[in-house]
Scaffold this active site. Structure first.
Site, PDB file in Angstrom:
ATOM      1  N   GLY A 129     -14.954 -21.717  26.591  1.00  0.00           N
ATOM      2  CA  GLY A 129     -15.072 -22.759  25.567  1.00  0.00           C
ATOM      3  C   GLY A 129     -16.402 -22.673  24.845  1.00  0.00           C
ATOM      4  N   TYR A 130     -16.524 -21.697  23.970  1.00  0.00           N
ATOM      5  CA  TYR A 130     -17.744 -21.531  23.185  1.00  0.00           C
ATOM      6  C   TYR A 130     -17.498 -21.972  21.723  1.00  0.00           C
ATOM      7  CZ  TYR A 130     -20.739 -18.724  26.400  1.00  0.00           C
ATOM      8  OH  TYR A 130     -21.555 -18.284  27.414  1.00  0.00           O
ATOM      9  N   SER A 131     -16.646 -21.202  21.010  1.00  0.00           N
ATOM     10  CA  SER A 131     -16.488 -21.411  19.559  1.00  0.00           C
ATOM     11  C   SER A 131     -15.898 -22.780  19.244  1.00  0.00           C
ATOM     12  CB  SER A 131     -15.553 -20.349  18.974  1.00  0.00           C
ATOM     13  OG  SER A 131     -15.980 -19.060  19.306  1.00  0.00           O
ATOM     14  N   SER A 163      -9.239 -18.170  24.114  1.00  0.00           N
ATOM     15  CA  SER A 163      -8.233 -17.200  24.591  1.00  0.00           C
ATOM     16  C   SER A 163      -7.624 -17.675  25.902  1.00  0.00           C
ATOM     17  CB  SER A 163      -8.868 -15.826  24.821  1.00  0.00           C
ATOM     18  OG  SER A 163      -9.406 -15.338  23.629  1.00  0.00           O
ATOM     19  N   GLU A 246     -20.234 -10.213  28.392  1.00  0.00           N
ATOM     20  CA  GLU A 246     -19.000 -10.078  27.613  1.00  0.00           C
ATOM     21  C   GLU A 246     -19.080  -8.868  26.687  1.00  0.00           C
ATOM     22  OE1 GLU A 246     -18.100 -13.440  25.074  1.00  0.00           O
ATOM     23  OE2 GLU A 246     -16.134 -12.637  24.545  1.00  0.00           O
ATOM     24  N   GLU A 375     -21.499  -7.781  12.518  1.00  0.00           N
ATOM     25  CA  GLU A 375     -22.676  -8.147  11.710  1.00  0.00           C
ATOM     26  C   GLU A 375     -23.711  -8.870  12.578  1.00  0.00           C
ATOM     27  OE1 GLU A 375     -19.541  -8.775  10.776  1.00  0.00           O
ATOM     28  OE2 GLU A 375     -19.338  -7.367   9.103  1.00  0.00           O
TER      29      GLU A 375
END
Ligand SMILES: Cc1cc2nc3c(=O)[nH]c(=O)nc-3n(C[C@H](O)[C@H](O)[C@H](O)COP(=O)(O)OP(=O)(O)OC[C@H]3O[C@@H](n4cnc5c(N)ncnc54)[C@H](O)[C@@H]3O)c2cc1C
Length: 390
Positions: A129-131, A163, A246, A375
């Site tokens: 649960g990051y983004s 995910s 990761e 990027e």
């Protein structure tokens, strides 16, 4: 000594790896483990459990946490022997590659004893649960809020692109615990169960018909304070390290541990005088294989150099950037060799391996986005590795 070890592994794999686990792995047979796992192919579960019993799902983890306690050199041999027979990984996912290593580094003894054996045995499947809808590359701007309440936290907010959230048992999550502090300073890293009334997941349907990730909503979700990893408000340190694990995993997973491109090419193009019939493609495949080899050696050297710390660093951004580009080229080369046989979606005319490759080719496109975009990796390399000014 190492030859004896190699022989042992070779014999064990020959005896224990089922034939169907020596074929390219379709996405829907990924061995995630977890309480909600459904095994399309029963060999997947058997292979996972057989390996888990030997500690081979987590070869370098300590044996007390269900690993095999292998040295870096033994692990290298293990990987080579797995690749030799095209063995599928017995267990995959964020537990092994991300939260497990982070817990080994930052977890309390209680957290390690509680969570690591359940990861290495495949009992619990983790999601990340990051983004959030407005916090992707600028992750530290995240808004999901956690407020202390007795020996728990109450959590409210939304994550996205989570995910496997619809199948995961537990989540490792970044939450804001101080709204006044500078954005990197008010974040806490916390673990909690997905199976509770305050958590709702909504799968995001993709054009492929699959839903590999979800929107995840927290409405008064509960997490024990004892499941804070690291210190309260200092979760950014853990979060960054986990991203390095990761990125290393995404970037260095392919290449040497996959079936060589030339083997696919031989099957589809054939040989003339012992050489691949298509000369220009042959050159490209050889150049790619050499780059792969150099990359694998670089990863190995870096791993050996960091052996004392056993932890990745900002160099993981180089692995992530280069490894994902290599993987994309790898699949483009296979496409050149297999032609339209790698463009099948369903129906007759394509075998299972070919249909798997089509999906795997499309999936590589996400490699340079997930875990931080290319990027963003280039920015990190410029600043943190090369020391260039902002
Ligand atoms: C397959 C897949 C699985 C994922 N799984 C998870 C998961 O399980 N859990 C989770 O939390 N997240 C997950 N993600 C989300 C992933 O981490 C984000 O997509 C990624 O960090 C980019 O964030 P964003 O999508 O918000 O893009 P944005 O941050 O909006 O970026 C959009 C574009 O702008 C560029 N950009 C942004 N900032 C800069 C900058 N400073 N300099 C140069 N270019 C810039 C980016 O490179 C990109 O091209 C997953 C993503 C994918 C593709």
């Amino acid at each position: 000594m190492t030859e004896k070890f190699r022989l042992q592994i070779r014999e064990w794999l020959d005896e224990n790896c089922p034939p169907s686990m020596r074929t390219p792995m379709p996405a829907d047979e990924t061995p995630t483990g977890g309480k909600k796992a459904r095994y399309k192919n029963p060999d997947t579960k058997q292979w996972m459990e057989t390996c888990a019993a030997k500690g081979y799902t987590a070869p370098i983890w300590p044996t007390e946490y269900g690993g095999a306690g292998m040295s870096a050199e033994q692990h290298q041999i293990f990987r080579q022997e797995m690749a030799r027979i095209n063995a599928r990984p017995p267990l995959a996912g964020m537990g092994l590659a991300m939260i497990g290593p982070a817990l080994l580094e930052f977890g309390t003894d209680e957290q390690k004893a509680e969570h690591l054996p359940k990861i290495s045995s495949g009992e619990i499947w983790w999601c990340q649960g990051y983004s959030e809808p407005n916090s992707g590359s600028d992750l530290a701007s995240l808004q999901t809020r956690a407020v202390p309440d007795g020996d728990e936290y109450t959590i409210n907010g939304q994550k996205i692109w989570t995910s496997g959230a619809d199948s995961a048992d537990w989540i490792f999550c970044l939450v804001r615990t101080d709204t006044e502090a500078p954005k990197h300073s008010g974040i806490t890293f916390i673990l909690f169960s997905m199976d509770q009334p305050g958590v709702t997941v909504k799968p995001i349907l993709l054009i492929s018909g699959m839903s590999p990730f979800c929107e995840t909503f927290f409405e008064d979700a509960r997490a024990l304070r004892s499941n804070v990893v690291g210190k309260v408000n200092e979760g950014w340190t853990v979060a960054k390290r986990l991203l390095q694990y990761e990125r290393t995993s995404i970037g260095s997973g392919g290449g040497q541990s996959q079936r060589p491109v030339v083997d696919f090419a031989k099957d589809y193009i054939g040989l003339v005088n012992g050489r691949l019939a298509d000369a220009p493609l042959r050159d490209e495949i050889v150049a790619h294989a050499m780059d792969d080899r150099a990359f694998a050696l670089t990863v190995r050297r870096t791993t050996e150099e960091s052996r004392s710390t056993q932890a990745p660093s900002f160099v993981s951004s180089m692995f992530k950037f280069y490894g994902t580009e290599q993987n994309k080229i790898r699949f483009e080369l296979m496409m050149s060799a297999m032609g339209t046989q790698m463009l099948g979606w369903e129906g007759g005319g394509f075998d299972d391996m070919e249909l798997t490759q089509t999906r795997a080719w499309l999936r590589t496109k996400a490699n340079s986005i997930e875990g931080g975009t290319s990027e963003v990796q280039l920015n990190i390399i410029a600043k943190r590795v090369l020391g260039l000014p902002d």
